[in-house]
Write a protein that holds these residues in place. Structure first.
Motif, PDB file in Angstrom:
ATOM      1  N   VAL A  67      -0.152   3.138   6.855  1.00  0.00           N
ATOM      2  CA  VAL A  67      -0.304   1.784   6.301  1.00  0.00           C
ATOM      3  C   VAL A  67       0.538   0.777   7.079  1.00  0.00           C
ATOM      4  O   VAL A  67       0.143  -0.373   7.265  1.00  0.00           O
ATOM      5  N   ALA A  80       0.396  -3.169   6.675  1.00  0.00           N
ATOM      6  CA  ALA A  80       0.935  -3.339   5.319  1.00  0.00           C
ATOM      7  C   ALA A  80       2.348  -3.916   5.410  1.00  0.00           C
ATOM      8  O   ALA A  80       3.115  -3.592   6.320  1.00  0.00           O
ATOM      9  N   ALA A 135       0.837  -1.210   0.000  1.00  0.00           N
ATOM     10  CA  ALA A 135       0.000   0.000   0.000  1.00  0.00           C
ATOM     11  C   ALA A 135       0.859   1.243   0.000  1.00  0.00           C
ATOM     12  O   ALA A 135       1.999   1.244   0.454  1.00  0.00           O
ATOM     13  N   SER A 140      -7.735  -2.973   6.090  1.00  0.00           N
ATOM     14  CA  SER A 140      -6.744  -4.030   6.289  1.00  0.00           C
ATOM     15  C   SER A 140      -7.322  -5.204   7.099  1.00  0.00           C
ATOM     16  O   SER A 140      -7.092  -6.373   6.793  1.00  0.00           O
ATOM     17  N   VAL A 194      -3.227   4.574  -1.509  1.00  0.00           N
ATOM     18  CA  VAL A 194      -3.710   5.185  -0.266  1.00  0.00           C
ATOM     19  C   VAL A 194      -3.195   6.626  -0.217  1.00  0.00           C
ATOM     20  O   VAL A 194      -2.058   6.887  -0.629  1.00  0.00           O
ATOM     21  N   SER A 221     -10.828  -5.937  -3.440  1.00  0.00           N
ATOM     22  CA  SER A 221      -9.686  -6.426  -2.643  1.00  0.00           C
ATOM     23  C   SER A 221     -10.081  -7.692  -1.896  1.00  0.00           C
ATOM     24  O   SER A 221      -9.307  -8.659  -1.808  1.00  0.00           O
ATOM     25  N   PHE A 251      -7.690   3.123   6.542  1.00  0.00           N
ATOM     26  CA  PHE A 251      -6.941   1.968   6.050  1.00  0.00           C
ATOM     27  C   PHE A 251      -6.894   0.808   7.048  1.00  0.00           C
ATOM     28  O   PHE A 251      -6.864  -0.352   6.645  1.00  0.00           O
ATOM     29  N   VAL A 296      -2.499  -1.571  -3.330  1.00  0.00           N
ATOM     30  CA  VAL A 296      -3.571  -0.570  -3.342  1.00  0.00           C
ATOM     31  C   VAL A 296      -3.014   0.829  -3.086  1.00  0.00           C
ATOM     32  O   VAL A 296      -2.014   1.005  -2.398  1.00  0.00           O
TER      33      VAL A 296
END
Ligand code: PEP
Ligand code: MN
Length: 349
Positions: free
Chosen positions: A121, A126, A103, A327, A303, A288, A323, A301
């Motif tokens: 993220v 992430a 991300a 997630s 962001v 997603s 986010f 993705v």
């Protein structure tokens, strides 16, 4: 040809097979699985014939010698007998039972925007941080990326968060600068068939995220991957990012069927990019989840802390503030396919 070694084969026996292949003028690619030890002998068509006549079947440590039927030899799942390849990037696994959440912003715009997104993220789980410094824009009048300054900001984000960096390389002249910062080089959809660029990425060995061309078949994508693999770089991820179809109700058609089919045809990890397919934030969430549930090895993705002010691709950017919830939902969908978020895999007991 593919040379399958016995489980009991010694390193010397493997080396002897490799030496024999190389003496015939072909290239030997060793693929080391958990149980399987396979050597791919890849050469030109004429060299393949000479490899065939090497008599490797009788050589110590060799179990069997088999032809690889697909035109993409090293990318083919035949090469690993269906075992998936798991890449390790800066300590994060991609493939197998690990689902990589990649991300970050479409493009690096400023220090604040980059670091705020990276922190958000990372906090939300992430595994890798994406951000473009060189952007392939449809219009030559559109923002083309911050270039070297953008790379410096990505380096800062990496230094602060520890997240490996995914960034696009478009022009071979920028390769040294990109390699200084990137942990994964993205080859964009428009460059999927830029064969000299693919071969160069193959020679440097850096992990590559290879996006499917806008109108490319899966065979063409796998042949493009083969250009990288053939140069001795086994670190390739394939990426479905939407293709052009007759449908005009949305930007591209996200071909989710490509995920199980690519995983059947190839051992390489498959990533899905719902952001560029959809071009709309409201579709990125459901796509997603679908990508994770259908068995993708990760998603990439976009962001942004404030998408309304984004320099590019704002309408498709997920809000940094939302986010963590995104997630968590993706983590549940990945679990349906038997995967855990990379970096959050259950510890071995
Ligand atoms: C991107 O990832 O920012 C991008 C431009 O992707 P694609 O090459 O898939 O259009
Ligand atoms: Mn973008």
């Amino acid at each position: 040809m593919m040379i399958v070694m016995r489980e009991t084969a010694t390193e010397e026996e493997v080396d002897a097979v490799i030496a024999k292949i190389e003496r015939a003028g072909a290239r030997a690619h060793r693929i080391k699985g958990a149980r399987l030890n396979v050597i791919g002998a890849i050469g030109d068509v004429e060299q393949d014939v000479s490899v065939e006549s090497l008599g490797l079947e009788g050589q110590p440590g060799v179990d069997r010698v088999m032809p690889i039927l697909k035109p993409y030899k090293l990318a083919s799942s035949e090469m690993t007998h269906g075992h998936p390849t798991v890449l390790e990037i800066g300590g994060r696994k991609v493939g197998g039972e690990s689902f990589a959440l990649i991300a970050g912003p479409c493009t690096v715009e400023s220090r604040g925007q980059t670091l705020d997104t990276a922190r958000a993220v990372k906090e939300a789980g992430a595994a890798l941080f994406r951000g473009g410094a060189y952007k392939p824009r449809t219009s030559p009048y559109a923002f083309q990326g911050l270039g070297r300054d953008g790379l410096r900001l990505l380096a800062e984000a990496k230094a602060e968060t520890g997240m490996p960096i995914v960034t696009e390389l478009m022009d071979m002249r920028d390769i040294d600068a990109v390699l200084e910062v990137a942990d994964v080089v993205q080859i964009g959809a428009r460059n999927m068939q830029n064969y000299p660029l693919l071969a160069e990425i193959g020679r440097c060995g850096i992990p590559a995220l290879l996006k499917r061309g806008l109108s490319s078949t899966l065979d063409e994508l796998l042949m493009a991957a083969e250009y990288i693999l053939k140069e001795g770089n086994p670190n390739v991820m394939l990426c479905e990012r939407g293709i052009r179809t007759f449908e005009t109700a949305y930007r591209f058609t996200l071909d989710l069927m490509a995920v199980p089919v690519l995983k059947e045809l190839s051992h390489l990890p498959v990533i899905v990019d719902p952001s560029h397919a959809a071009g709309r934030r409201d579709l990125v969430g459901p796509l997603s989840l679908a990508a994770a549930a259908v068995g993708a090895d990760g998603i990439i993705v976009e962001v942004h802390p404030n998408p309304e002010e984004a320099v590019c691709d704002g309408p498709q950017a997920l809000r940094a503030g939302e986010f963590a919830a995104f997630s968590a939902a993706v983590e549940q969908a990945a679990a349906l396919a038997g995967k855990a978020l990379s970096g959050r895999e259950p510890a071995l007991v």
